[in-house]
Design a protein around this motif. Structure first.
Motif, PDB file in Angstrom:
ATOM      1  N   ASP A  67       0.834  -1.211   0.000  1.00  0.00           N
ATOM      2  CA  ASP A  67       0.000   0.000   0.000  1.00  0.00           C
ATOM      3  C   ASP A  67       0.865   1.256   0.000  1.00  0.00           C
ATOM      4  N   LEU A  68       1.953   1.213   0.754  1.00  0.00           N
ATOM      5  CA  LEU A  68       2.870   2.348   0.795  1.00  0.00           C
ATOM      6  C   LEU A  68       3.507   2.577  -0.578  1.00  0.00           C
ATOM      7  N   SER A  71       1.006   4.089  -2.950  1.00  0.00           N
ATOM      8  CA  SER A  71       0.315   5.301  -2.501  1.00  0.00           C
ATOM      9  C   SER A  71       0.418   6.445  -3.504  1.00  0.00           C
ATOM     10  N   ASP A  72       1.415   6.415  -4.356  1.00  0.00           N
ATOM     11  CA  ASP A  72       1.557   7.487  -5.353  1.00  0.00           C
ATOM     12  C   ASP A  72       1.457   6.950  -6.786  1.00  0.00           C
TER      13      ASP A  72
END
Length: 133
Positions: A67-68, A71-72
């Protein structure tokens, strides 16, 4: 497959050749306990439920890490000229040509899967181009 074989197989699948230390941490036991299991000095009791608990925990950590990373994430269609300009405007370039080179490299790097952080690195590289020489 007995419990020791199961422990070894799962440990190697998850952590590779040097699995014992990370498996001990995941299971909340000492490295020595793992070594005792592997050598046959002691037999791991209830290892299946303990492994499943550790696997769930590892899965949650992996999902949080994914997810990290994502995230972008941005699609090709979302990567507009305005978005490229927004990225490059965050940096001070030594000259107009360096900024244009960053814009061109970002445009050429756009694919079906993109991450803003990758484009930020391109802009940062060109903004620091004069410092690298």
């Amino acid at each position: 497959m007995n419990n020791t074989e199961k422990l070894i197989a799962v440990g190697e699948l998850l952590y590779g050749k040097n699995w014992q230390s990370p498996a001990a941490r995941a299971l909340g036991i000492s490295y020595r306990t793992i070594r005792n299991y592997v050598s046959g000095k002691t037999v791991p009791a209830r290892i299946s439920s303990r492994l499943l608990y550790a696997l769930r925990d590892e899965t949650e950590k992996i999902q949080a890490a994914a997810d990290l990373v994502n995230s972008d994430r941005i699609t090709r269609n979302e990567m507009t000229t305005e978005k490229i300009t927004e990225i490059t405007d965050r940096y001070n370039f030594p000259d107009w040509q360096s900024k244009q080179a960053a814009i061109d490299e970002i445009r050429n790097a756009v694919s079906d899967e993109n991450w803003i952080s990758d484009f930020e690195e391109i802009a940062r590289k060109w903004a620091n181009a004069d410092k690298q020489q």
